[in-house]
Enzyme design. Structure first.
Site, PDB file in Angstrom:
ATOM      1  N   LYS A  76       0.976  -1.170  -0.023  1.00  0.00           N
ATOM      2  CA  LYS A  76      -0.026  -0.051  -0.064  1.00  0.00           C
ATOM      3  C   LYS A  76       0.704   1.232   0.089  1.00  0.00           C
ATOM      4  O   LYS A  76       1.921   1.249   1.044  1.00  0.00           O
ATOM      5  CB  LYS A  76      -0.917   0.102   1.350  1.00  0.00           C
ATOM      6  CG  LYS A  76      -1.771   1.257   1.359  1.00  0.00           C
ATOM      7  CD  LYS A  76      -2.733   1.269   2.616  1.00  0.00           C
ATOM      8  CE  LYS A  76      -1.835   1.408   3.758  1.00  0.00           C
ATOM      9  NZ  LYS A  76      -1.505   2.814   3.991  1.00  0.00           N
ATOM     10  N   PRO A 117       9.593  -5.271   3.608  1.00  0.00           N
ATOM     11  CA  PRO A 117       9.905  -5.232   5.014  1.00  0.00           C
ATOM     12  C   PRO A 117       8.865  -4.823   5.994  1.00  0.00           C
ATOM     13  O   PRO A 117       8.042  -4.502   5.562  1.00  0.00           O
ATOM     14  CB  PRO A 117      10.848  -3.985   4.740  1.00  0.00           C
ATOM     15  CG  PRO A 117      11.089  -3.672   3.214  1.00  0.00           C
ATOM     16  CD  PRO A 117       9.971  -4.379   2.472  1.00  0.00           C
ATOM     17  N   ALA A 156       7.451  -3.070   9.409  1.00  0.00           N
ATOM     18  CA  ALA A 156       7.227  -1.634   9.912  1.00  0.00           C
ATOM     19  C   ALA A 156       7.813  -0.472   8.950  1.00  0.00           C
ATOM     20  O   ALA A 156       8.705   0.035   9.350  1.00  0.00           O
ATOM     21  CB  ALA A 156       8.003  -1.643  11.483  1.00  0.00           C
ATOM     22  N   SER A 157       7.240  -0.543   7.485  1.00  0.00           N
ATOM     23  CA  SER A 157       7.916   0.005   6.610  1.00  0.00           C
ATOM     24  C   SER A 157       6.953   0.974   6.049  1.00  0.00           C
ATOM     25  O   SER A 157       7.509   1.991   4.997  1.00  0.00           O
ATOM     26  CB  SER A 157       8.472  -0.737   5.500  1.00  0.00           C
ATOM     27  OG  SER A 157       7.597  -1.684   4.948  1.00  0.00           O
ATOM     28  N   ILE A 199       4.231   0.848   4.371  1.00  0.00           N
ATOM     29  CA  ILE A 199       3.616   0.263   2.947  1.00  0.00           C
ATOM     30  C   ILE A 199       2.675  -0.835   3.251  1.00  0.00           C
ATOM     31  O   ILE A 199       2.302  -1.658   2.462  1.00  0.00           O
ATOM     32  CB  ILE A 199       4.693  -0.029   1.761  1.00  0.00           C
ATOM     33  CG1 ILE A 199       5.860  -1.085   2.424  1.00  0.00           C
ATOM     34  CG2 ILE A 199       5.385   1.028   1.089  1.00  0.00           C
ATOM     35  CD1 ILE A 199       6.510  -1.669   1.225  1.00  0.00           C
ATOM     36  N   GLY A 200       2.123  -0.847   4.671  1.00  0.00           N
ATOM     37  CA  GLY A 200       0.906  -1.456   4.791  1.00  0.00           C
ATOM     38  C   GLY A 200       1.164  -3.297   4.725  1.00  0.00           C
ATOM     39  O   GLY A 200       0.126  -3.773   4.545  1.00  0.00           O
ATOM     40  N   GLY A 228       1.560  -5.630   6.880  1.00  0.00           N
ATOM     41  CA  GLY A 228       0.708  -6.564   7.869  1.00  0.00           C
ATOM     42  C   GLY A 228      -0.654  -6.251   7.594  1.00  0.00           C
ATOM     43  O   GLY A 228      -1.332  -7.262   7.506  1.00  0.00           O
ATOM     44  N   SER A 229      -1.054  -5.061   7.209  1.00  0.00           N
ATOM     45  CA  SER A 229      -2.412  -4.831   6.969  1.00  0.00           C
ATOM     46  C   SER A 229      -3.021  -5.617   5.667  1.00  0.00           C
ATOM     47  O   SER A 229      -4.010  -5.903   5.592  1.00  0.00           O
ATOM     48  CB  SER A 229      -2.566  -3.289   6.961  1.00  0.00           C
ATOM     49  OG  SER A 229      -2.435  -2.668   8.154  1.00  0.00           O
ATOM     50  N   ALA A 230      -2.107  -5.381   4.799  1.00  0.00           N
ATOM     51  CA  ALA A 230      -2.300  -6.383   3.571  1.00  0.00           C
ATOM     52  C   ALA A 230      -2.330  -7.775   3.640  1.00  0.00           C
ATOM     53  O   ALA A 230      -3.145  -8.319   3.036  1.00  0.00           O
ATOM     54  CB  ALA A 230      -1.098  -5.822   2.417  1.00  0.00           C
ATOM     55  N   ASP A 242      -5.632   0.450   8.488  1.00  0.00           N
ATOM     56  CA  ASP A 242      -5.347   0.303   7.165  1.00  0.00           C
ATOM     57  C   ASP A 242      -5.959  -0.780   6.557  1.00  0.00           C
ATOM     58  O   ASP A 242      -5.737  -0.871   5.245  1.00  0.00           O
ATOM     59  CB  ASP A 242      -3.721   0.270   7.049  1.00  0.00           C
ATOM     60  CG  ASP A 242      -3.095   1.712   7.172  1.00  0.00           C
ATOM     61  OD1 ASP A 242      -3.753   2.653   7.116  1.00  0.00           O
ATOM     62  OD2 ASP A 242      -1.611   1.494   7.172  1.00  0.00           O
TER      63      ASP A 242
END
Length: 303
Positions: free
Chosen positions: A18, A111, A113-114, A116-117, A119-121, A153
């Site tokens: 994301k 990566p 904690a980057s 770009i979402g 874990g949420s994705a 997210d």
């Protein structure tokens, strides 16, 4: 995403990166949640989730960033497992014989904690994949509530299309005419804590995001995005100055627009062609071998 299915699994679901093209922090609720206005799109690359029926629940991982993943669903645990457990509880409250054991596999290519979402994705892909695997249906409002419970997210990642998000992330307006864009994502492999970045934000009430009414071409959208901001970039750079170095490298490589995504530390550069984006990614990978660099394309019109 075009990597194909994960071998040995009944279903494979893409969990695309994301990209927050702009993120305005416009207020803060009494409960502490920040009010955001964000322009979001998604890459055609990211993590993947494999799903299969099993005799007992099982969770496995692979990929470049698998080693640092939490492997349980407890506090601070893996959102894939939390998504499984919340959806199962919802479905079994209606029919105890549904939502049986599953083997879930997370291929972690992004990566941690980057910004770009990732874990949420992963959570959104798990929800959608399990509904398919279990042959289950759920009211969209209930699925949205589960997604929001997993994280602000996750509802955006459920949508998976270019969008404007407001509130704490739950008020979503799809952007059907938003173009596909060549993009290079760069992360210096420094994890940035979203709560810490928000705490470092001096002003919690900033000017709102004004979406253009007539932008249609990629160039018009890039010009419009350039008038927007990421209000988290300055505090993130204060915590991790290498973010400024990443942005400078992308700009010097010819990016039409460079900015940090989300709470960082991933930064993006938008380019006028896939060829130029790919060349930039190769050059940056050679110059900064310790960085994560990915040339990809965003979803959207003209893809």
């Amino acid at each position: 995403m075009s990597e194909g299915d994960i071998a040995g699994f009944a279903l494979t679901r893409a969990a695309p990166a994301k990209i927050n093209l702009a993120l305005h922090v416009v207020g803060q609720r009494a409960d502490g949640h920040h009010l955001l206005e964000s322009l979001v799109t998604f890459a055609d690359r990211g993590d993947r989730i494999g799903l299969s029926p099993a005799d007992a629940d099982r969770f496995t991982v692979s990929g470049a960033f698998a080693a640092a993943l939490p492997m349980d669903a407890g506090a601070g645990g893996n959102l894939v497992l939390k998504a499984r457990d919340l959806l199962r509880a919802e479905l079994q409250a209606l029919d105890p014989d549904t939502a049986g054991p599953v083997h879930l596999h997370l291929e972690k290519n992004l990566p941690l904690a980057s910004g770009i979402g990732g874990g949420s994705a992963d959570a959104a892909a798990t929800l959608l994949g399990l509904l398919d695997l279990w042959g289950a249906t759920i009211e969209p409002s209930r699925l949205g509530a589960i997604a929001l419970q997993l994280g602000a997210d996750v509802p955006m990642c459920l949508a998976g299309t270019p969008l404007l998000a407001k509130g704490i992330g739950e008020d979503i307006t799809p952007l059907a005419d938003f173009p596909a864009l060549p993009v290079v994502l760069v992360n210096p492999l420094v994890a940035v804590s979203t709560p810490v970045v928000f705490r470092a934000l001096a002003n919690k009430t900033n000017p709102t995001l004004v979406a253009p009414h007539r932008a249609g071409t990629a160039a018009e959208w890039i010009s419009a995005i350039a008038t927007m901001r990421n209000d988290l970039q300055l505090p993130a750079e204060g915590l991790e100055p290498v973010i400024s170095t990443v942005c400078k490298a992308l700009t010097e490589a010819g990016s039409a627009l460079t900015r940090m995504s989300g709470s960082g530390a991933t930064c993006f550069g938008l380019f006028d062609s896939d060829v130029r984006a790919a060349a930039t990614a190769r050059a940056l990978s050679e110059a900064y071998p310790g960085w994560y660099v990915l040339a990809c394309r965003t979803v959207g019109k003209g893809k």
